[in-house]
Write an enzyme that holds these catalytic residues in place. Structure first.
Site, short mmCIF file in Angstrom:
data_model
loop_
_atom_site.label_atom_id
_atom_site.label_comp_id
_atom_site.label_asym_id
_atom_site.label_seq_id
_atom_site.Cartn_x
_atom_site.Cartn_y
_atom_site.Cartn_z
N TYR A 76 5.96 21.44 21.26
CA TYR A 76 5.17 22.34 20.75
C TYR A 76 5.78 23.33 19.86
O TYR A 76 6.01 24.35 20.08
CB TYR A 76 4.08 23.38 21.46
N TRP A 111 1.53 29.07 18.79
CA TRP A 111 -0.11 28.74 19.48
C TRP A 111 -0.58 30.29 19.86
O TRP A 111 0.08 31.12 20.17
CB TRP A 111 0.17 27.99 20.72
N SER A 112 -1.80 30.09 19.48
CA SER A 112 -2.44 31.62 19.73
C SER A 112 -2.26 32.33 21.35
O SER A 112 -1.81 33.31 21.35
CB SER A 112 -4.00 31.46 19.34
N GLN A 124 -8.67 29.88 20.60
CA GLN A 124 -8.28 29.74 21.85
C GLN A 124 -9.00 31.01 22.47
O GLN A 124 -9.21 31.99 21.86
CB GLN A 124 -6.89 29.50 21.94
N ASP A 157 -7.15 21.12 27.52
CA ASP A 157 -7.79 19.93 26.78
C ASP A 157 -8.58 19.01 27.55
O ASP A 157 -9.53 18.50 27.14
CB ASP A 157 -6.69 19.39 25.93
N ARG A 190 -0.15 13.13 30.31
CA ARG A 190 -0.76 13.97 29.06
C ARG A 190 -2.29 13.15 28.97
O ARG A 190 -2.72 12.13 29.70
CB ARG A 190 -0.25 13.40 27.71
N GLU A 195 6.05 23.15 32.24
CA GLU A 195 4.78 23.18 31.75
C GLU A 195 3.79 23.56 32.97
O GLU A 195 2.95 24.14 32.74
CB GLU A 195 4.58 22.17 30.79
C1 DGY Z 1 -1.65 19.93 22.33
O1 DGY Z 1 -1.08 19.41 21.21
O2 DGY Z 1 -1.53 19.20 23.38
C2 DGY Z 1 -2.49 21.02 22.43
O3 DGY Z 1 -3.08 21.35 23.37
C3 DGY Z 1 -3.33 21.00 21.27
O4 DGY Z 1 -3.53 22.49 20.76
#
Ligand code: DGY
Length: 440
Positions: free
Chosen positions: A47, A51-52, A126, A184, A216, A411
């Site tokens: 990432y 991110w918010s 978000q 997600d 994922r 994570e």
């Molecule tokens: C990701 O890239 O996995 C995020 O959760 C989407 O914002």
């Protein structure tokens, strides 16, 4: 049908004492390494932008030791707020190569939208946990000028959600994409997502170069995520006909709880800077009431998401359904039911709530939001328990410390063995561990 009860697995055998100073130092190292000058990246690999809701959690962790950086983090995010008040879920860094993340700025095309800011951003939101972060920063290092600067931004963020994202007239906020929930691939989205036609996955996924595919979302998930996001984008990110024109419109307990908790925090902020706190208290009360009326399932002892296109409750035991514990106005009997559920079906006595209750048919212990335990949801549960059940809150806090000491700032974690999954050096895992440590 309620998911079958299952006795939680015993807590892993961990050394009871860790060097907390070393852990604190390691957390600071991760946050410093992920600091990009004006904001913090959640991960240098997976990432690489801002991110918010990550930024809000990161600011909470930075509050106690680098409050200036915590303030800068949020000011940077809110500089990218759209003119309609929405705070985009990603603010893209121009210095990061295009191929580093998918879907990037070329997909979202925010520059084509008149309400968008100068920075390239996504067009979805978000959970609004930012007012909580602002109040936490102020408690750690009081600064009324900062409060005065950011208060109108936070109010506009809430105003956008209130006016544009309550399509059903029941007082509940809706999300229009699973990414807006922050969770997600939660099993809660399986049913509404199944009705979304999958598009082609034209660009190559970048996430799988950093983390194994078994940890994922699937390609089919991604084909639906991108189709939904592209449809929202092609409609100019408009919200006026969501129930008629959009394929995924869901009232999610987490975003509603975050919105209510934000109004309660805004009341504190308003009082501190001489603004009127009462409208915020009224909003907090109103959303709590709407959630109890429409999302609380007394038989299940849990808040459930509701598909606003079909009107059906989504009968899934997601940790999102426990997060209303953060609502200050939540009646004690409802909170007690949630706590019972957290213990019996989420195994809270083992310390860290899994993202999805282990007795459920979709449970996968290492796949993203389909079972693993996350530090941010553990922190929210801890936050919600602190005023209600001190001993249980203490157990969650201790587990956050122990799991990160044992497995690093990963994570997410296997809820039974606490093995780490997803990317390493994940910023909110480090930040929220620091916050819990500073509260000891
Ligand atoms: C990701 O890239 O996995 C995020 O959760 C989407 O914002």
């Amino acid at each position: 049908m309620t998911a079958p009860l299952r006795t939680p697995a015993p807590r892993p055998q961990l050394p009871l004492v860790h060097d907390l100073e070393e852990l604190r130092g390691e957390a600071m190292r991760v946050l410093a390494a992920n600091w990009a000058g004006t904001h913090t990246v959640p991960s240098r690999t997976l990432y690489p932008h801002q991110w918010s809701w990550d930024s809000a959690f990161i600011a909470i962790g930075n509050a106690s030791w680098v409050p200036d950086r915590a303030r800068r983090e949020l000011l940077t995010l809110f500089e990218a707020q759209w003119r309609d008040g929405r705070v985009p879920h990603i603010v893209f860094s121009p210095s990061v190569p295009d191929e580093a993340y998918f879907p990037g700025p070329g997909f979202w095309r925010s520059h084509e939208v008149p309400a968008a800011p100068a920075a390239s951003t996504s067009g979805i939101v978000q959970p609004p946990v930012h007012a909580l972060a602002v109040w936490r920063i102020h408690q750690a290092a009081p600064d009324r000028d900062f409060l005065r600067a950011i208060y109108p931004r936070l109010v506009a963020q809430q105003e956008y959600l209130r006016t544009c994202r309550r399509p059903a007239g029941d007082g509940l906020l809706a999300i229009v994409h699973p990414w807006e929930s922050g969770m997600d691939n939660s099993p809660a989205w399986d049913e509404p997502l199944a009705a979304v036609p999958a598009g082609p996955l034209r660009d190559k996924r970048r996430d799988l170069t950093h983390v194994g595919a078994d940890e994922r979302p699937t390609d089919l998930d991604y084909r639906r995520y991108t189709a939904l996001a592209a449809a929202y984008r092609d409609g100019g990110y408009r919200d006026d006909r969501l129930l008629d024109e959009h394929a995924f419109v869901v009232a999610d307990p987490l975003i509603n709880a975050a919105y209510g908790a934000a109004e309660a925090a805004l009341a504190d902020i308003a009082a501190e800077i001489g603004a009127d706190p009462y409208p915020h208290l009224e909003q907090a009360e109103a959303v709590t009431r709407a959630m109890i009326d429409h999302l609380f399932d007394p038989a299940r002892g849990l808040f459930l998401a509701r598909d606003l296109l079909t009107g059906k409750a989504l009968l899934v035991d997601s940790v999102a359904g426990l997060i209303p514990l953060i609502l200050p106005d939540l009646p004690a009997d409802v909170a007690d039911r949630l706590i019972d559920t957290a213990i019996t079906r989420f195994g809270l006595y083992a310390g860290l709530p899994p993202s999805y209750a282990p007795g459920g048919p979709a449970f996968e212990r290492s796949r993203y939001w389909r079972g693993p335990a996350w530090i941010n949801t553990a922190w929210l549960v801890w936050h919600g328990l602190r005023q209600r059940r001190e001993a249980l809150a203490g157990l969650v806090a201790e587990s956050i410390v122990q799991v990160t000491a044992e497995s690093g700032f990963r994570e997410y974690f296997d809820p039974f063995t606490w093995e780490g999954h997803g990317c390493a050096d994940f910023a909110w895992s480090a930040a929220l561990t620091l916050d819990v440590l500073s509260a000891r």
